[in-house]
Design a protein around this motif. Sequence first.
Motif, mmCIF file in Angstrom:
data_model
loop_
_atom_site.group_PDB
_atom_site.id
_atom_site.type_symbol
_atom_site.label_atom_id
_atom_site.label_comp_id
_atom_site.label_asym_id
_atom_site.label_seq_id
_atom_site.Cartn_x
_atom_site.Cartn_y
_atom_site.Cartn_z
ATOM 1 N N VAL A 55 -7.258 -1.992 5.656
ATOM 2 C CA VAL A 55 -6.742 -0.944 4.770
ATOM 3 C C VAL A 55 -6.235 0.231 5.600
ATOM 4 O O VAL A 55 -6.986 0.798 6.382
ATOM 5 C CB VAL A 55 -7.825 -0.480 3.771
ATOM 6 C CG1 VAL A 55 -7.315 0.650 2.902
ATOM 7 C CG2 VAL A 55 -8.297 -1.644 2.923
ATOM 8 N N PRO A 56 -4.965 0.622 5.431
ATOM 9 C CA PRO A 56 -4.393 1.690 6.267
ATOM 10 C C PRO A 56 -4.714 3.093 5.748
ATOM 11 O O PRO A 56 -3.818 3.908 5.538
ATOM 12 C CB PRO A 56 -2.898 1.393 6.205
ATOM 13 C CG PRO A 56 -2.706 0.818 4.837
ATOM 14 C CD PRO A 56 -3.954 0.012 4.567
ATOM 15 N N ALA A 60 -10.905 4.735 4.338
ATOM 16 C CA ALA A 60 -11.386 3.354 4.385
ATOM 17 C C ALA A 60 -11.980 3.047 5.754
ATOM 18 O O ALA A 60 -13.027 2.397 5.862
ATOM 19 C CB ALA A 60 -10.258 2.383 4.061
ATOM 20 N N THR A 61 -11.323 3.519 6.797
ATOM 21 C CA THR A 61 -11.849 3.325 8.144
ATOM 22 C C THR A 61 -13.179 4.057 8.308
ATOM 23 O O THR A 61 -14.145 3.510 8.843
ATOM 24 C CB THR A 61 -10.835 3.812 9.199
ATOM 25 O OG1 THR A 61 -9.623 3.068 9.029
ATOM 26 C CG2 THR A 61 -11.358 3.620 10.599
ATOM 27 N N LEU A 62 -13.239 5.283 7.821
ATOM 28 C CA LEU A 62 -14.497 6.043 7.871
ATOM 29 C C LEU A 62 -15.585 5.319 7.094
ATOM 30 O O LEU A 62 -16.728 5.209 7.561
ATOM 31 C CB LEU A 62 -14.285 7.452 7.320
ATOM 32 C CG LEU A 62 -15.536 8.329 7.224
ATOM 33 C CD1 LEU A 62 -16.138 8.565 8.606
ATOM 34 C CD2 LEU A 62 -15.211 9.643 6.540
ATOM 35 N N ALA A 63 -15.253 4.793 5.924
ATOM 36 C CA ALA A 63 -16.225 4.044 5.125
ATOM 37 C C ALA A 63 -16.773 2.863 5.920
ATOM 38 O O ALA A 63 -17.983 2.602 5.919
ATOM 39 C CB ALA A 63 -15.585 3.556 3.824
ATOM 40 N N GLY A 64 -15.900 2.158 6.611
ATOM 41 C CA GLY A 64 -16.333 1.026 7.430
ATOM 42 C C GLY A 64 -17.299 1.439 8.517
ATOM 43 O O GLY A 64 -18.333 0.791 8.734
ATOM 44 N N TRP A 65 -16.999 2.523 9.192
ATOM 45 C CA TRP A 65 -17.875 2.980 10.276
ATOM 46 C C TRP A 65 -19.208 3.503 9.744
ATOM 47 O O TRP A 65 -20.253 3.304 10.369
ATOM 48 C CB TRP A 65 -17.164 4.024 11.128
ATOM 49 C CG TRP A 65 -16.155 3.363 12.017
ATOM 50 C CD1 TRP A 65 -14.808 3.320 11.833
ATOM 51 C CD2 TRP A 65 -16.420 2.599 13.191
ATOM 52 N NE1 TRP A 65 -14.220 2.580 12.831
ATOM 53 C CE2 TRP A 65 -15.188 2.132 13.676
ATOM 54 C CE3 TRP A 65 -17.580 2.262 13.875
ATOM 55 C CZ2 TRP A 65 -15.092 1.340 14.816
ATOM 56 C CZ3 TRP A 65 -17.482 1.468 15.015
ATOM 57 C CH2 TRP A 65 -16.246 1.024 15.472
ATOM 58 N N VAL A 66 -19.186 4.149 8.600
ATOM 59 C CA VAL A 66 -20.449 4.596 7.983
ATOM 60 C C VAL A 66 -21.279 3.374 7.597
ATOM 61 O O VAL A 66 -22.501 3.347 7.832
ATOM 62 C CB VAL A 66 -20.181 5.516 6.771
ATOM 63 C CG1 VAL A 66 -21.450 5.749 5.958
ATOM 64 C CG2 VAL A 66 -19.598 6.847 7.241
ATOM 65 N N LEU A 67 -20.646 2.354 7.035
ATOM 66 C CA LEU A 67 -21.367 1.134 6.690
ATOM 67 C C LEU A 67 -21.969 0.471 7.925
ATOM 68 O O LEU A 67 -23.115 0.005 7.895
ATOM 69 C CB LEU A 67 -20.451 0.155 5.946
ATOM 70 C CG LEU A 67 -20.094 0.523 4.511
ATOM 71 C CD1 LEU A 67 -19.017 -0.420 3.965
ATOM 72 C CD2 LEU A 67 -21.323 0.507 3.615
ATOM 73 N N VAL A 68 -21.231 0.427 9.010
ATOM 74 C CA VAL A 68 -21.754 -0.176 10.241
ATOM 75 C C VAL A 68 -22.981 0.583 10.733
ATOM 76 O O VAL A 68 -24.017 -0.013 11.056
ATOM 77 C CB VAL A 68 -20.662 -0.230 11.343
ATOM 78 C CG1 VAL A 68 -21.273 -0.535 12.701
ATOM 79 C CG2 VAL A 68 -19.602 -1.263 10.985
ATOM 80 N N ALA A 69 -22.879 1.910 10.798
ATOM 81 C CA ALA A 69 -24.020 2.708 11.263
ATOM 82 C C ALA A 69 -25.226 2.522 10.353
ATOM 83 O O ALA A 69 -26.369 2.386 10.819
ATOM 84 C CB ALA A 69 -23.627 4.189 11.332
ATOM 85 N N ALA A 70 -24.980 2.481 9.046
ATOM 86 C CA ALA A 70 -26.073 2.306 8.093
ATOM 87 C C ALA A 70 -26.691 0.913 8.215
ATOM 88 O O ALA A 70 -27.914 0.760 8.102
ATOM 89 C CB ALA A 70 -25.567 2.553 6.672
ATOM 90 N N LEU A 71 -25.871 -0.103 8.457
ATOM 91 C CA LEU A 71 -26.395 -1.450 8.658
ATOM 92 C C LEU A 71 -27.273 -1.531 9.892
ATOM 93 O O LEU A 71 -28.295 -2.223 9.894
ATOM 94 C CB LEU A 71 -25.246 -2.462 8.763
ATOM 95 C CG LEU A 71 -24.543 -2.823 7.469
ATOM 96 C CD1 LEU A 71 -23.257 -3.590 7.757
ATOM 97 C CD2 LEU A 71 -25.460 -3.634 6.554
ATOM 98 N N VAL A 72 -26.876 -0.837 10.941
ATOM 99 C CA VAL A 72 -27.697 -0.814 12.158
ATOM 100 C C VAL A 72 -29.081 -0.268 11.840
ATOM 101 O O VAL A 72 -30.100 -0.827 12.256
ATOM 102 C CB VAL A 72 -27.012 0.003 13.276
ATOM 103 C CG1 VAL A 72 -27.979 0.295 14.422
ATOM 104 C CG2 VAL A 72 -25.779 -0.727 13.790
ATOM 105 N N LEU A 73 -29.126 0.827 11.084
ATOM 106 C CA LEU A 73 -30.413 1.418 10.728
ATOM 107 C C LEU A 73 -31.206 0.516 9.784
ATOM 108 O O LEU A 73 -32.383 0.217 10.035
ATOM 109 C CB LEU A 73 -30.217 2.794 10.086
ATOM 110 C CG LEU A 73 -29.773 3.908 11.005
ATOM 111 C CD1 LEU A 73 -29.496 5.166 10.189
ATOM 112 C CD2 LEU A 73 -30.827 4.191 12.059
ATOM 113 N N PHE A 74 -30.594 0.115 8.696
ATOM 114 C CA PHE A 74 -31.299 -0.643 7.668
ATOM 115 C C PHE A 74 -31.720 -2.017 8.187
ATOM 116 O O PHE A 74 -32.900 -2.375 8.148
ATOM 117 C CB PHE A 74 -30.418 -0.778 6.421
ATOM 118 C CG PHE A 74 -31.120 -1.411 5.260
ATOM 119 C CD1 PHE A 74 -31.989 -0.668 4.475
ATOM 120 C CD2 PHE A 74 -30.916 -2.740 4.939
ATOM 121 C CE1 PHE A 74 -32.651 -1.246 3.395
ATOM 122 C CE2 PHE A 74 -31.568 -3.324 3.861
ATOM 123 C CZ PHE A 74 -32.436 -2.572 3.095
ATOM 124 N N CYS A 75 -30.765 -2.778 8.669
ATOM 125 C CA CYS A 75 -31.066 -4.132 9.134
ATOM 126 C C CYS A 75 -31.845 -4.108 10.444
ATOM 127 O O CYS A 75 -32.686 -4.974 10.686
ATOM 128 C CB CYS A 75 -29.779 -4.935 9.285
ATOM 129 S SG CYS A 75 -28.935 -5.175 7.711
#
Length: 120
Positions: A55-56, A60-75
Amino acid sequence: MTRECDRALLTLAGLCGAAGVALAAAGSHRADQNLALAGNFLLVHAPALIGLSLVPRRLATLAGWVLVAALVLFCGDLSSLGLLGHALFPFAAPLGGAGLMLGWLLVVAAALFGSGREGR
C-alpha cells in the motif's frame, strides 16, 4: 502500472510466517498453548503485513511497523513463557496487545485519511 513494495516489511512478513509455522508446530508437539497462540498470531498477521507492504501510504507503512513491533512484544513474551518459563519483562504481552490494536487502528486511518498518492 507497477510500483515498488516496502521490501523490509515484506521480508518481516515472510519471517512472521515462517516463525508462525515453527511456533504453531512446537506448540502442538509440546502441548504448549503459549507457543501455539504466538504461532497463530504470527500466521494471522503475516498476510496483513504483505498487504501493507504493497500500500503506497505512509500511514499503512507505519501501521505495518507498529504491528511488527507489537508482534515482537506479544509473541516474544508468549514464546519466552513457553520455551524459557518466564516472561520477557512485566506487561510485555499486554503492551504488545495494545500495540496490535493501535496498528490495526492505523490501518483504518490509512484507509480513511490516506490520499493514495503519498510517497514512502
